[in-house]
Structure formats: structure tokens, C-alpha cells
Design an enzyme around this catalytic site. Structure first.
Site, mmCIF file in Angstrom:
data_model
loop_
_atom_site.group_PDB
_atom_site.id
_atom_site.type_symbol
_atom_site.label_atom_id
_atom_site.label_comp_id
_atom_site.label_asym_id
_atom_site.label_seq_id
_atom_site.Cartn_x
_atom_site.Cartn_y
_atom_site.Cartn_z
ATOM 1 N N HIS A 39 0.838 -1.208 0.000
ATOM 2 C CA HIS A 39 0.000 0.000 0.000
ATOM 3 C C HIS A 39 0.865 1.247 0.000
ATOM 4 O O HIS A 39 2.061 1.188 0.263
ATOM 5 C CB HIS A 39 -0.881 0.003 1.255
ATOM 6 C CG HIS A 39 -0.076 0.099 2.510
ATOM 7 N ND1 HIS A 39 0.479 -1.002 3.122
ATOM 8 C CD2 HIS A 39 0.334 1.167 3.235
ATOM 9 C CE1 HIS A 39 1.172 -0.611 4.165
ATOM 10 N NE2 HIS A 39 1.106 0.703 4.263
ATOM 11 N N HIS A 83 5.185 6.555 -1.330
ATOM 12 C CA HIS A 83 5.894 5.334 -1.706
ATOM 13 C C HIS A 83 5.095 4.097 -1.311
ATOM 14 O O HIS A 83 4.136 4.193 -0.537
ATOM 15 C CB HIS A 83 7.231 5.280 -0.964
ATOM 16 C CG HIS A 83 7.035 5.102 0.517
ATOM 17 N ND1 HIS A 83 6.709 6.161 1.337
ATOM 18 C CD2 HIS A 83 7.043 4.006 1.301
ATOM 19 C CE1 HIS A 83 6.539 5.706 2.574
ATOM 20 N NE2 HIS A 83 6.734 4.398 2.578
HETATM 21 P P1 2AM Z 1 5.065 2.787 5.212
HETATM 22 O O1 2AM Z 1 4.013 3.716 4.750
HETATM 23 O O2 2AM Z 1 6.433 3.233 4.845
HETATM 24 O O3 2AM Z 1 4.875 1.387 4.749
HETATM 25 C C1 2AM Z 1 1.683 0.959 9.495
HETATM 26 O O4 2AM Z 1 2.798 1.017 10.300
HETATM 27 C C2 2AM Z 1 1.886 1.743 8.221
HETATM 28 O O5 2AM Z 1 1.995 3.141 8.500
HETATM 29 C C3 2AM Z 1 3.127 1.360 7.472
HETATM 30 O O6 2AM Z 1 2.751 1.242 6.149
HETATM 31 C C4 2AM Z 1 4.117 2.476 7.755
HETATM 32 O O7 2AM Z 1 5.084 2.792 6.827
HETATM 33 C C5 2AM Z 1 3.225 3.649 8.050
HETATM 34 N N1 2AM Z 1 3.785 4.458 9.143
HETATM 35 C C6 2AM Z 1 4.152 4.050 10.378
HETATM 36 N N2 2AM Z 1 4.556 5.086 11.135
HETATM 37 C C7 2AM Z 1 4.462 6.191 10.356
HETATM 38 C C8 2AM Z 1 4.736 7.575 10.549
HETATM 39 N N3 2AM Z 1 5.178 8.045 11.706
HETATM 40 N N4 2AM Z 1 4.520 8.416 9.520
HETATM 41 C C9 2AM Z 1 4.076 7.967 8.344
HETATM 42 N N5 2AM Z 1 3.793 6.677 8.090
HETATM 43 C C10 2AM Z 1 3.980 5.794 9.074
#
Ligand code: 2AM
Length: 218
Positions: free
Chosen positions: A69, A149
Site C-alpha cells: 500500500h 511510496h
Molecule cells: P510505510 O508507509 O512506509 O509502509 C503501518 O505502520 C503503516 O503506516 C506502514 O505502512 C508504515 O510505513 C506507516 N507508518 C508508520 N509510522 C508512520 C509515521 N510516523 N509516519 C508515516 N507513516 C507511518
């Protein structure tokens, strides 16, 4: 009472269609296989292993993080700043459950993460939270949406949030005019090395990924 309130999810984002997830995973797998065989990559292998001469299996190095995602807003069930406002935003309510086509413009990897860069359309940018880039890199003026991304894998012990931070580091280098070292023209596009184990494959033909805007509660 709590039952009348809308629950705020862990995060909102575009979820890639299952059949496309498989396609992207195999594309990433092929890319890692090609990369591992390049002399240029072998030369910089110690970026990944910490020592020269050591072998690394890139496919095992990056662990799968599940459903592919592109996160828009990480809400942490309402604990993250601005998450309630985001959840109540009209554009978010209007688009919830709608299909969209994400444009993947590059694959990138660092010793921490493997990801695909997403180039958001004007319409998709309406769902992009304000301050996503500033929050990560307060001192830079990075283009809105440049953090977008899809995480494809993380090294052991690395949290997926790192993928967007790694991407922003690359975007910053590009913004500062660092051209990197043009390494090779591969079938999928041109490969550039930015130092410190950071590699970017700019796709010759951007890949279109069908995805659904929704949220994840966990
Ligand atoms: P991702 O978007 O790089 O994959 C659950 O943890 C999702 O939320 C994951 O997809 C993760 O990274 C995203 N995520 C976790 N912490 C975050 C943050 N502080 N800011 C933005 N995205 C975050």
C-alpha cells in the site's frame, strides 16, 4: 458515548489490488536478482554487509511487510497529530472506497529499506496530508507528495516508516543537484548509485498500479 464516534484507523492509504501486488513483488524480486549480479553493486556490497567480501542474499535481506500500500496519513488510532482532522476532511470522506491509479516511477533500496516511489496526480494530492514532508525533514523544502511510496521490504529490525524517510533523503540529494553515479541501463530503466548503499532504478516506463483508497485498523 464512544459507540457513536467514528473510530480512527491505524492509517489511511491506497491499497494495491491483489493481482497487482503479486506483479510488483515479482518485479522487485527480478530487480534484486539483477542488481545482485552487477559488478557495480558487488563493489559496494559492504554498504549492506558491513564488511567487504561477504555475500548477501538481497531477497532474504528485505523482509516482506505484508499487504502492499501507499500510506497517506498515519493516524495511530487518533494519537498522531492531525489525524482526526484528516479523517474528517471532505476529500477523504468522498474518496473513501474509490479506485485510483498510482503511478510508480522508481524502485529504490538502501541498507534499511526497499520501496517503490509513487508520483501522485493532482487529484491524489488532495488526499495527501499537509506537513508529511516537513514533519520528516523540517529544514528542507521538499515537494509536496515526495514522500509517497510503497514499502516492499525492510531489513531486519527496521520499521516500515523508514522507507519514506529513506526516499526523502534521496529526494533531498536529487534536489541538491547530486546526480549520483549513473551505473547501468537496465531493461526496466536506468540505475543510479547515490552512495551509502542508496540505489535508485528510474523506471523507463512508469508502472500504473490500480489501488483502492481505504484505511487499515489492524
Ligand atoms: P510505510 O508507509 O512506509 O509502509 C503501518 O505502520 C503503516 O503506516 C506502514 O505502512 C508504515 O510505513 C506507516 N507508518 C508508520 N509510522 C508512520 C509515521 N510516523 N509516519 C508515516 N507513516 C507511518
Amino acid at each position: 458515548g464512544p459507540l457513536e464516534e467514528t473510530a480512527i484507523p491505524l492509517f489511511f492509504g491506497w491499497f494495491l489490488c491483489p493481482s497487482f501486488q503479486e506483479k510488483l513483488k515479482s518485479m522487485a524480486k527480478d530487480f534484486l536478482k539483477t542488481l545482485a549480479g552487477l559488478e557495480a553493486f558487488k563493489k559496494h556490497l559492504s554498504d549492506f554487509t558491513g564488511e567487504a567480501e561477504k555475500e548477501v542474499d538481497l531477497e532474504k535481506f528485505f523482509q516482506d511487510k505484508g499487504m502492499l500500500h501507499c500510506t497517506t496519513k498515519f493516524c495511530d488510532y487518533g494519537k498522531a497529530e492531525g489525524s482526526k482532522e484528516y479523517a474528517e476532511q471532505q476529500s477523504v470522506k468522498d474518496r473513501y472506497g474509490n479506485m485510483s491509479e498510482l503511478t510508480l516511477s522508481a524502485l529504490f533500496l538502501t541498507p534499511r529499506t526497499l520501496g517503490a516511489r509513487v508520483s501522485l496526480s493532482e487529484e491524489q494530492l488532495q488526499l495527501w496530508p499537509t506537513g508529511a514532508e516537513k514533519e520528516a525533514v523540517p529544514d528542507a523544502n521538499l515537494p509536496i507528495g515526495s514522500r509517497a511510496h510503497v514499502t516492499l521490504g525492510c531489513a531486519e529490525g527496521v520499521e516500515p516508516v523508514q522507507t519514506g524517510l529513506d526516499l526523502l533523503e534521496l529526494v533531498q540529494l536529487q534536489q541538491q543537484g547530486q546526480e549520483g553515479e549513473q551505473v547501468e541501463d537496465l531493461e526496466l530503466g536506468s540505475l543510479t548509485y547515490y552512495g551509502k548503499g542508496m540505489w535508485v532504478l528510474s523506471l523507463k516506463e512508469p508502472t500504473v498500479a490500480p489501488a483502492c483508497f481505504s484505511s487499515y485498523y489492524g
